[in-house]
Motif scaffolding. Structure first.
Motif, short mmCIF file in Angstrom:
data_model
loop_
_atom_site.label_atom_id
_atom_site.label_comp_id
_atom_site.label_asym_id
_atom_site.label_seq_id
_atom_site.Cartn_x
_atom_site.Cartn_y
_atom_site.Cartn_z
N PRO A 24 43.93 28.77 50.34
CA PRO A 24 44.98 27.90 50.90
C PRO A 24 45.86 27.20 49.87
N TYR A 25 45.95 27.77 48.66
CA TYR A 25 46.90 27.31 47.65
C TYR A 25 46.63 25.89 47.17
N ARG A 26 45.42 25.42 47.32
CA ARG A 26 45.07 24.07 46.86
C ARG A 26 44.19 24.14 45.62
N ALA A 27 44.40 23.20 44.71
CA ALA A 27 43.62 23.17 43.47
C ALA A 27 42.13 23.00 43.76
N SER A 28 41.79 22.34 44.84
CA SER A 28 40.38 22.08 45.15
C SER A 28 39.70 23.25 45.83
N ALA A 29 40.44 24.26 46.26
CA ALA A 29 39.84 25.40 46.94
C ALA A 29 38.88 26.13 46.00
N THR A 30 37.72 26.49 46.52
CA THR A 30 36.69 27.12 45.68
C THR A 30 37.20 28.39 45.02
N LYS A 31 37.93 29.22 45.76
CA LYS A 31 38.35 30.49 45.18
C LYS A 31 39.47 30.34 44.16
N ASN A 32 40.03 29.12 44.02
CA ASN A 32 41.02 28.90 42.97
C ASN A 32 40.40 28.30 41.71
N GLN A 33 39.08 28.28 41.66
CA GLN A 33 38.42 27.80 40.45
C GLN A 33 38.27 28.91 39.42
N VAL A 34 38.37 30.15 39.85
CA VAL A 34 38.33 31.30 38.93
C VAL A 34 39.63 32.08 39.14
N ARG A 35 40.55 31.92 38.20
CA ARG A 35 41.89 32.50 38.38
C ARG A 35 42.17 33.57 37.33
N TRP A 36 43.38 34.14 37.43
CA TRP A 36 43.87 35.11 36.45
C TRP A 36 42.91 36.31 36.38
N GLN A 37 43.00 37.20 37.35
CA GLN A 37 42.05 38.31 37.47
C GLN A 37 42.57 39.64 36.94
N PHE A 38 43.89 39.80 36.82
CA PHE A 38 44.44 41.12 36.52
C PHE A 38 45.12 41.14 35.14
N GLY A 39 44.91 42.22 34.42
CA GLY A 39 45.65 42.43 33.19
C GLY A 39 45.46 41.36 32.14
N VAL A 40 44.26 40.80 32.02
CA VAL A 40 44.00 39.75 31.04
C VAL A 40 43.56 40.39 29.72
N LEU A 41 44.33 40.15 28.67
CA LEU A 41 43.99 40.60 27.33
C LEU A 41 43.53 39.39 26.53
N VAL A 42 42.24 39.31 26.30
CA VAL A 42 41.64 38.14 25.67
C VAL A 42 41.67 38.29 24.15
N PRO A 43 41.46 37.21 23.40
CA PRO A 43 41.35 37.33 21.94
C PRO A 43 40.19 38.25 21.57
N PRO A 44 40.33 39.01 20.49
CA PRO A 44 39.27 39.98 20.14
C PRO A 44 37.92 39.34 19.86
N GLY A 45 37.90 38.06 19.49
CA GLY A 45 36.63 37.42 19.21
C GLY A 45 35.91 36.92 20.45
N PHE A 46 36.55 37.00 21.61
CA PHE A 46 35.93 36.48 22.84
C PHE A 46 35.22 37.62 23.56
N THR A 47 33.92 37.51 23.68
CA THR A 47 33.13 38.58 24.29
C THR A 47 32.24 38.08 25.42
N ALA A 48 32.48 36.87 25.90
CA ALA A 48 31.62 36.30 26.94
C ALA A 48 31.82 36.98 28.28
N ALA A 50 33.65 40.67 30.39
CA ALA A 50 33.91 42.10 30.17
C ALA A 50 35.39 42.39 29.96
N GLU A 51 36.21 41.37 29.84
CA GLU A 51 37.65 41.57 29.65
C GLU A 51 37.93 42.08 28.24
N HIS A 52 39.05 42.73 28.07
CA HIS A 52 39.33 43.47 26.84
C HIS A 52 40.48 42.84 26.06
N PRO A 53 40.53 43.08 24.75
CA PRO A 53 41.62 42.53 23.95
C PRO A 53 42.86 43.42 23.89
N ALA A 54 42.77 44.64 24.43
CA ALA A 54 43.91 45.56 24.30
C ALA A 54 43.98 46.50 25.50
#
Length: 481
Positions: A24-48, A50-54
């Protein structure tokens, strides 16, 4: 801007904001606590995670001897927005701060970023990989929160952290007689941030979010990787795409622009003309989201408005939509085209009477593009199909053995169950389907009365004899692979 590129940018914008914020587009909504699901290129040193750096895009060009490629890297840059309360000894972070009728919320936003480069294909052949450095500087903005009395009661602190990335581009001739060039583009996060056990929320501030590539070409044409011509299939099979996939965009028939997307798309995607604006909520239905948004309470609507400026625009759009536009969201038939490789069902007429040789009077009435009731070639209640040498028709009993090609995860709960065949259906491509009800389903009669069945292909069932036991499950060990 050309028409293909205009269409491409509309689709790319939808990819950019897919899943940006969920109903429901609210900051307090549970499903908005984990965002940015697609096409995330993380720093190469971050391995916590399964997202990729490239990501790697490889696509094919034909007639590209004098072609020029225009590459546009697009992504979101996370912008932290923190609320701080003013106290005697300074400012302290809080989740929210009330000021009159307005509430300030701590919640991250995002800023669109682009990096463009134009490269002649001839200059990439037999040459070292071209590396385009992408440098996004950081910034910090502090805004005071002033009460109606004039007292400063807090402040908003918004910040972008610097980003470092690289776009590596190369090209090579594909061996063979077809004058094909393979274009390769690697997008990588080159940030040297050392996470040291930091959570994902911190890594996102150093990441490229919803990263994708728009690639346009002049004096050449892309080859579809989804539906290539037969002569190009061997070359297509050598293309390696990692965490993204290039599809043709623009009007059907145009092959001068591709979108390499982290979201599964088909060639020539477009935004439905009925859609009045972005709703962000990944894969949901526009009509449902509009109706749900209208049901938000005043308090929920106020929180949603304070969550993100784009949500404010969304709520205004939904609230001002006239009924006739909302009605358009209910469904549409784009087109119905006859295929040259099967019987044209649009011109079918009921058979003539065997006694008189005359066609029934209904032949003069308009016939829909295909009317099962008027097509004597199909009869779901009496048709049959042969499965493993056994004739299966309405009333037959079968065991369900959905194969690996099924995409529905719920099939694992149906594997091995027995069922009754309610109808044998034939689709417009000439393929048979079995409508079934489960033997041990207590609601089978209700489903049957409403015509709500489960559907399986003939190779996804095993015929049973009258003496076979009912029920069963995957645990019985009788399921085929």
């Amino acid at each position: 801007m050309s028409v293909p590129m205009d269409i491409a940018r509309r689709v790319a914008d939808a990819v950019l904001y897919e899943g940006y914020l969920l109903y429901p587009y609210r900051a307090s909504a549970t499903k908005n606590q984990v965002r940015w699901q697609f096409g995330v290129l993380v720093p190469p040193g971050f391995t916590a995670t399964a997202e990729h750096p490239a990501s790697v895009t490889e696509c094919l060009l034909e007639g590209a001897a004098y072609a020029v490629a225009h590459l546009n890297l697009r992504f979101l840059h996370v912008r932290t927005r923190g609320v701080e309360r003013a106290e005697d000894d300074g400012y302290w972070p809080v989740q929210q701060l009330r000021n009159g009728h307005r509430t300030y919320l701590t919640f991250d936003e995002a800023t669109e970023r682009e990096a463009e480069v134009t490269l002649p294909i001839a200059g990439l052949l037999d040459a070292p990989e071209r590396v385009i450095e992408v440098r996004i500087p950081g910034d910090r903005v502090v805004e005071p929160i002033v009460a109606p009395s004039g007292e400063v009661i807090g402040r908003l602190v918004s910040e972008h952290l610097p980003l470092r990335a690289a776009l590596r581009v190369s090209a090579e001739l594909v061996p063979g007689p077809y004058d094909l060039v393979k274009l390769r583009a690697r997008v990588e996060n080159t940030d040297d941030w050392q996470p040291l056990g930091a959570p994902r929320e911190q890594a996102l501030r150093h990441s490229l979010v919803s990263a994708h590539l728009l690639i346009a070409v002049t004096a050449g044409a892309f080859v579809s990787l989804l539906d290539p011509p037969e002569w190009a299939r061997p070359a297509v099979e050598t293309c390696r795409n990692e965490h993204t996939w290039p599809v043709l965009v623009g009007e059907p028939g145009h092959r001068d622009v591709v979108l390499s997307s982290p979201i599964i798309l088909y060639d020539h995607p477009d935004i439905a003309p009925e859609s009045p604006g972005p709703l962000f909520d990944s894969t949901e239905i526009d009509e449902m989201l509009h109706l749900r948004t209208l049901t938000l309470t005043d308090e929920e609507t106020l929180e949603a408005r304070e969550t993100d400026p784009r949500v404010t625009e969304l709520i205004d759009m939904v609230g001002s939509m006239p009924p006739e536009l909302l009605e358009r969201l209910h469904g549409a038939i784009r087109s119905v085209e006859a295929s040259t490789d099967r019987t044209d069902r649009t011109d079918r007429q009921p058979p003539s009477s065997p006694e008189t040789g005359d066609s029934p009077s209904r032949q003069d009435a308009p016939v829909p593009w295909w009317d099962p009731a008027g097509d004597a070639a199909v009869s779901p209640e009496t048709d049959s199909v042969t499965v493993a040498g056994v004739t299966v028709s309405r009333g037959s009993r079968v065991r369900l053995v959905p194969g690996r090609r099924r995409a529905d995860a719920h099939d694992m709960f149906l594997a091995g169950r027995t069922a009754h065949v309610e109808a044998v259906l034939l689709d417009l491509d000439g393929a048979h389907h079995l409508a079934v009800t489960l033997d041990d389903d207590p609601g089978a009669d209700l489903r049957r009365s409403h015509g709500r069945f489960l559907y399986f292909a003939p190779d996804e069932v095993e015929p049973l004899t009258d003496g076979s036991p009912a029920g069963g499950s995957a645990a019985d060990g009788e399921v085929g692979a």
